[in-house]
Design a protein around this motif. Structure first.
Motif, PDB file in Angstrom:
ATOM      1  N   VAL A  44       0.716  -1.241   0.039  1.00  0.00           N
ATOM      2  CA  VAL A  44      -0.148  -0.101  -0.076  1.00  0.00           C
ATOM      3  C   VAL A  44       0.844   1.305  -0.185  1.00  0.00           C
ATOM      4  O   VAL A  44       0.578   2.186  -0.661  1.00  0.00           O
ATOM      5  CB  VAL A  44      -0.895   0.202   1.336  1.00  0.00           C
ATOM      6  N   ALA A  45       1.936   1.230   0.867  1.00  0.00           N
ATOM      7  CA  ALA A  45       2.815   2.613   0.842  1.00  0.00           C
ATOM      8  C   ALA A  45       3.571   2.710  -0.392  1.00  0.00           C
ATOM      9  O   ALA A  45       4.095   3.656  -0.854  1.00  0.00           O
ATOM     10  CB  ALA A  45       3.869   2.185   1.966  1.00  0.00           C
ATOM     11  N   ILE A  46       3.830   1.541  -0.916  1.00  0.00           N
ATOM     12  CA  ILE A  46       4.662   1.639  -2.353  1.00  0.00           C
ATOM     13  C   ILE A  46       3.953   2.157  -3.371  1.00  0.00           C
ATOM     14  O   ILE A  46       4.008   2.863  -4.193  1.00  0.00           O
ATOM     15  CB  ILE A  46       5.157   0.344  -2.643  1.00  0.00           C
ATOM     16  N   THR A  51       2.504   6.425  -7.008  1.00  0.00           N
ATOM     17  CA  THR A  51       1.535   7.497  -7.522  1.00  0.00           C
ATOM     18  C   THR A  51       2.004   8.761  -7.290  1.00  0.00           C
ATOM     19  O   THR A  51       1.716   9.717  -8.065  1.00  0.00           O
ATOM     20  CB  THR A  51      -0.101   7.457  -6.790  1.00  0.00           C
ATOM     21  N   ALA A  52       2.633   9.179  -6.313  1.00  0.00           N
ATOM     22  CA  ALA A  52       3.157  10.472  -5.914  1.00  0.00           C
ATOM     23  C   ALA A  52       4.379  10.796  -6.836  1.00  0.00           C
ATOM     24  O   ALA A  52       4.443  12.044  -7.322  1.00  0.00           O
ATOM     25  CB  ALA A  52       3.585  10.414  -4.280  1.00  0.00           C
ATOM     26  N   ALA A  53       5.165   9.967  -6.924  1.00  0.00           N
ATOM     27  CA  ALA A  53       6.118   9.910  -7.946  1.00  0.00           C
ATOM     28  C   ALA A  53       5.628  10.392  -9.252  1.00  0.00           C
ATOM     29  O   ALA A  53       6.205  11.216 -10.043  1.00  0.00           O
ATOM     30  CB  ALA A  53       7.008   8.621  -7.879  1.00  0.00           C
ATOM     31  N   SER A  58       4.898  13.861 -13.925  1.00  0.00           N
ATOM     32  CA  SER A  58       4.045  14.896 -14.694  1.00  0.00           C
ATOM     33  C   SER A  58       4.139  16.360 -14.477  1.00  0.00           C
ATOM     34  O   SER A  58       4.188  17.297 -15.494  1.00  0.00           O
ATOM     35  CB  SER A  58       2.809  14.252 -14.668  1.00  0.00           C
ATOM     36  N   ARG A  59       4.496  16.974 -13.251  1.00  0.00           N
ATOM     37  CA  ARG A  59       4.492  18.231 -12.866  1.00  0.00           C
ATOM     38  C   ARG A  59       5.865  18.730 -13.574  1.00  0.00           C
ATOM     39  O   ARG A  59       5.877  19.757 -13.879  1.00  0.00           O
ATOM     40  CB  ARG A  59       4.315  18.415 -11.388  1.00  0.00           C
TER      41      ARG A  59
END
Length: 117
Positions: A44-46, A51-53, A58-59
Motif C-alpha cells: 500500500v505504501a509503495i 502514484t506520488a512519484a 508529470s508536474r
C-alpha cells in the motif's frame, strides 16, 4: 531570458512557475538516500509512493514544457530583433531622387525650426 517572460502580461504563462524554475538550484548528480525499511504493509505504501512519484514526474514535465516555450519565445524575439537591426544597418543607398526629396524636407524642417516666432 526568464525576465522577459516575467514582463509578459499574459494569462498563458504562470510567472510564479517561471520564478520557481529560475530560483531552483540545478543538480548534476541527484541526492542518493538509502531507502527506508519497508514494514509488512509495504504494498500500500509503495503504491502511494509510486502514484506520488508519477504526479511529481508529470508536474516536472509540465515545467519543462513551459521553460521550452519560454526559451522558444526568447529565440524568436532575438531573431526578430536581429532581422530589424540588419535591415537598419544594411539599408540600401538612396537614389538621386530620394536624396533630393530628403534634402527638401530637411531644408523645410530647418527653416521652420530657425524661423523667428
Amino acid at each position: 531570458m526568464a525576465q522577459a517572460a516575467l514582463r509578459i502580461v499574459d494569462d498563458e504563462i504562470d510567472t510564479g512557475l517561471v520564478r520557481r524554475l529560475m530560483a531552483r538550484p540545478l543538480r548534476a548528480v541527484p541526492d542518493v538516500a538509502a531507502p527506508p525499511e519497508a514494514p509488512a504493509s509495504a504494498p500500500v505504501a509503495i503504491a502511494t509512493t509510486v502514484t506520488a512519484a508519477a504526479g511529481e514526474v508529470s508536474r516536472l514535465k509540465a515545467e519543462v514544457m513551459v521553460m521550452k516555450a519560454v526559451l522558444g519565445a526568447e529565440r524568436r524575439e532575438a531573431e526578430r530583433l536581429r532581422a530589424c537591426i540588419s535591415r537598419i544597418d544594411g539599408a540600401e543607398p538612396l537614389s538621386a531622387e530620394a536624396q533630393a526629396v530628403r534634402d527638401r524636407w530637411a531644408a523645410l524642417v530647418d527653416h521652420l525650426l530657425n524661423e523667428p516666432r
